[in-house]
Design a protein around this motif. Sequence first.
Motif, PDB file in Angstrom:
ATOM      1  N   SER A  80     -22.004  73.889  34.592  1.00 40.63           N
ATOM      2  CA  SER A  80     -22.457  74.687  33.316  1.00 40.63           C
ATOM      3  C   SER A  80     -23.377  74.003  32.517  1.00 40.63           C
ATOM      4  O   SER A  80     -23.016  72.664  32.465  1.00 40.63           O
ATOM      5  N   ILE A  81     -24.071  74.852  31.620  1.00 36.76           N
ATOM      6  CA  ILE A  81     -25.132  73.827  30.797  1.00 36.76           C
ATOM      7  C   ILE A  81     -25.017  74.913  29.673  1.00 36.76           C
ATOM      8  O   ILE A  81     -24.832  76.039  29.635  1.00 36.76           O
ATOM      9  N   ASN A  82     -25.508  74.236  28.481  1.00 34.77           N
ATOM     10  CA  ASN A  82     -25.781  75.004  27.375  1.00 34.77           C
ATOM     11  C   ASN A  82     -27.404  75.175  27.144  1.00 34.77           C
ATOM     12  O   ASN A  82     -28.005  74.122  27.011  1.00 34.77           O
ATOM     13  N   LEU A  83     -27.874  76.201  27.501  1.00 36.55           N
ATOM     14  CA  LEU A  83     -29.413  76.443  27.435  1.00 36.55           C
ATOM     15  C   LEU A  83     -29.722  76.766  25.937  1.00 36.55           C
ATOM     16  O   LEU A  83     -29.305  77.653  25.397  1.00 36.55           O
ATOM     17  N   THR A  84     -30.844  76.136  25.753  1.00 34.47           N
ATOM     18  CA  THR A  84     -31.553  76.228  24.146  1.00 34.47           C
ATOM     19  C   THR A  84     -32.630  77.247  24.626  1.00 34.47           C
ATOM     20  O   THR A  84     -33.657  76.878  25.271  1.00 34.47           O
ATOM     21  N   TYR A  85     -32.444  78.435  23.798  1.00 34.11           N
ATOM     22  CA  TYR A  85     -33.364  79.530  23.878  1.00 34.11           C
ATOM     23  C   TYR A  85     -34.581  79.345  23.143  1.00 34.11           C
ATOM     24  O   TYR A  85     -34.582  78.407  22.395  1.00 34.11           O
ATOM     25  N   VAL A  86     -35.544  80.178  23.296  1.00 35.14           N
ATOM     26  CA  VAL A  86     -36.936  80.077  22.662  1.00 35.14           C
ATOM     27  C   VAL A  86     -36.857  80.111  21.178  1.00 35.14           C
ATOM     28  O   VAL A  86     -37.413  79.401  20.259  1.00 35.14           O
ATOM     29  N   ASP A  87     -35.748  81.006  20.678  1.00 35.61           N
ATOM     30  CA  ASP A  87     -35.392  81.019  19.106  1.00 35.61           C
ATOM     31  C   ASP A  87     -34.580  79.859  18.622  1.00 35.61           C
ATOM     32  O   ASP A  87     -33.896  80.122  17.387  1.00 35.61           O
ATOM     33  N   MET A  88     -34.275  78.797  19.624  1.00 38.80           N
ATOM     34  CA  MET A  88     -33.350  77.471  19.262  1.00 38.80           C
ATOM     35  C   MET A  88     -32.048  78.000  19.225  1.00 38.80           C
ATOM     36  O   MET A  88     -30.940  77.309  18.805  1.00 38.80           O
ATOM     37  N   THR A  89     -31.736  79.374  19.548  1.00 39.51           N
ATOM     38  CA  THR A  89     -30.080  79.606  19.736  1.00 39.51           C
ATOM     39  C   THR A  89     -29.708  79.024  20.895  1.00 39.51           C
ATOM     40  O   THR A  89     -30.402  78.663  22.126  1.00 39.51           O
ATOM     41  N   THR A  90     -28.436  78.774  21.218  1.00 45.83           N
ATOM     42  CA  THR A  90     -27.735  77.973  22.225  1.00 45.83           C
ATOM     43  C   THR A  90     -26.929  79.039  23.000  1.00 45.83           C
ATOM     44  O   THR A  90     -26.172  79.924  22.572  1.00 45.83           O
ATOM     45  N   ILE A  91     -27.399  79.290  24.362  1.00 46.83           N
ATOM     46  CA  ILE A  91     -26.622  80.140  25.310  1.00 46.83           C
ATOM     47  C   ILE A  91     -25.942  79.377  26.398  1.00 46.83           C
ATOM     48  O   ILE A  91     -26.396  78.828  27.131  1.00 46.83           O
ATOM     49  N   PRO A  92     -24.650  79.350  26.268  1.00 45.25           N
ATOM     50  CA  PRO A  92     -23.893  78.761  27.490  1.00 45.25           C
ATOM     51  C   PRO A  92     -23.996  79.792  28.813  1.00 45.25           C
ATOM     52  O   PRO A  92     -23.911  80.816  28.834  1.00 45.25           O
ATOM     53  N   LEU A  93     -24.487  78.717  29.698  1.00 46.53           N
ATOM     54  CA  LEU A  93     -24.637  79.284  31.144  1.00 46.53           C
ATOM     55  C   LEU A  93     -23.262  78.697  32.016  1.00 46.53           C
ATOM     56  O   LEU A  93     -23.482  77.464  32.315  1.00 46.53           O
ATOM     57  N   LEU A  94     -22.319  79.395  32.198  1.00 47.55           N
ATOM     58  CA  LEU A  94     -20.978  78.836  32.754  1.00 47.55           C
ATOM     59  C   LEU A  94     -21.145  79.016  34.294  1.00 47.55           C
ATOM     60  O   LEU A  94     -21.383  80.169  34.678  1.00 47.55           O
ATOM     61  N   GLN A  95     -20.316  78.251  34.957  1.00 42.54           N
ATOM     62  CA  GLN A  95     -20.297  78.236  36.167  1.00 42.54           C
ATOM     63  C   GLN A  95     -19.604  79.600  36.630  1.00 42.54           C
ATOM     64  O   GLN A  95     -18.280  79.915  35.912  1.00 42.54           O
ATOM     65  N   GLY A  96     -20.060  80.393  37.560  1.00 43.04           N
ATOM     66  CA  GLY A  96     -19.480  81.654  37.830  1.00 43.04           C
ATOM     67  C   GLY A  96     -19.950  82.900  36.962  1.00 43.04           C
ATOM     68  O   GLY A  96     -19.143  83.917  36.912  1.00 43.04           O
ATOM     69  N   GLN A  97     -20.908  82.683  35.956  1.00 37.22           N
ATOM     70  CA  GLN A  97     -21.238  83.898  35.291  1.00 37.22           C
ATOM     71  C   GLN A  97     -22.984  83.978  35.536  1.00 37.22           C
ATOM     72  O   GLN A  97     -23.405  83.119  36.187  1.00 37.22           O
ATOM     73  N   TYR A  98     -23.308  85.175  34.977  1.00 37.52           N
ATOM     74  CA  TYR A  98     -24.689  85.512  35.098  1.00 37.52           C
ATOM     75  C   TYR A  98     -25.086  86.006  33.827  1.00 37.52           C
ATOM     76  O   TYR A  98     -24.495  86.480  33.130  1.00 37.52           O
ATOM     77  N   ASN A  99     -26.666  85.907  33.497  1.00 40.39           N
ATOM     78  CA  ASN A  99     -27.125  86.479  32.246  1.00 40.39           C
ATOM     79  C   ASN A  99     -28.402  86.995  32.883  1.00 40.39           C
ATOM     80  O   ASN A  99     -29.039  86.789  33.879  1.00 40.39           O
ATOM     81  N   CYS A 100     -28.964  87.959  31.966  1.00 36.61           N
ATOM     82  CA  CYS A 100     -30.159  88.773  32.385  1.00 36.61           C
ATOM     83  C   CYS A 100     -31.437  88.176  31.401  1.00 36.61           C
ATOM     84  O   CYS A 100     -30.914  88.308  30.227  1.00 36.61           O
ATOM     85  N   PHE A 101     -32.309  87.894  31.831  1.00 31.47           N
ATOM     86  CA  PHE A 101     -33.267  87.329  30.604  1.00 31.47           C
ATOM     87  C   PHE A 101     -34.606  87.921  30.930  1.00 31.47           C
ATOM     88  O   PHE A 101     -35.080  88.437  32.194  1.00 31.47           O
TER      89      PHE A 101
END
Length: 327
Positions: free
Chosen positions: A90-111
């Motif tokens: 799991s990581i905390n991704l720092t997005y382009v607008d400086m918001t933090t997005i957790p990417l947790l093991q076993g989850q997905y996101n769409c970008f």
Amino acid sequence: MNVTIEYGIVGIPEHHIKITHQLPPQYAAYRCDFADPVLVTSPPVDIIYHTTVADGCSLSNNIFIVKEPVQLLPKVKEGVSMVCCMIEGSINLTYVDMTTIPLLQGQYNCFHIIGSQQPTLFSPGIYEVQYYGFSRELIAVYTSHSTLAKKWLYKVDMGMPILLTPTPGIIWDGLHHLNHELKFSVISTGLRKTWLLGKLQELLILILEQQDSNTVSSSQDITFNTIKTFIRNNVDKELTISQLASTYFVSASKLRQSFIKYCGMSFSDYQLKVRMERARVLCLENEVSIAHIAYVLGYKNPSALTKVYKNYYGETPSETRKNGVPG
């Protein structure tokens, strides 16, 4: 490199970064079947890329073997729309607008990603991410049927980087099996590329359906449901409460309490329940050998499975198979 996303290694001089197309023996377990590997080595982190493309869409598996804390800079050469599945770590991704997005093991996101993103800190450990990139043309096919696809296409055409799933999705068993199937499929001919494109379309449809019907839950509910789903999808692994707590950024005591509160049992009892229920289903499928069931569930041999199974159900796996489904 022909990869969906490249990762710059912040603060590491280029002469300390090496690129090869051979995996050393210690990394053999990380090989995927769908493409040849690209290995990037450096003092703090080694990165293994596997990537293949089909008609403007792509499949990419990235493994990060992080030896010391390091910042990685995700970047793409051109805009890319993707589903990102966090397979391990799991990581905390720092997005382009400086918001933090957790990417947790076993989850997905769409970008939808454009250019370089913000550096993300990786702590020592093993991380695995499987990406699926989709062409504008494929997303456009579904805009009349899907709210997310319509929003997705609008952001693509506006050239706007965006996180499309503010509430992360949980990798359910169907998506888990698709991830595994694609990772270990050989994609070496034109026909297999066509097969891959069909699988990517199937995956996109499943994601759109789940996201369009998704109701927003609290982050705590999502995290705990993700943990439960991860356990069900990884019945062959010896998971511990401390390992899961560390991976999901929660305390071990809080996680123990959550199993008691929401499941009415301890973590170890829940893990055993999931294993035995899976074993019982497999026992009733006569084409699956007891030895194979033991292997699938992570037991060293059939005898070890039989001992636990009989203690749980009062009969052996062979007796369950003989007796069939109880009336």
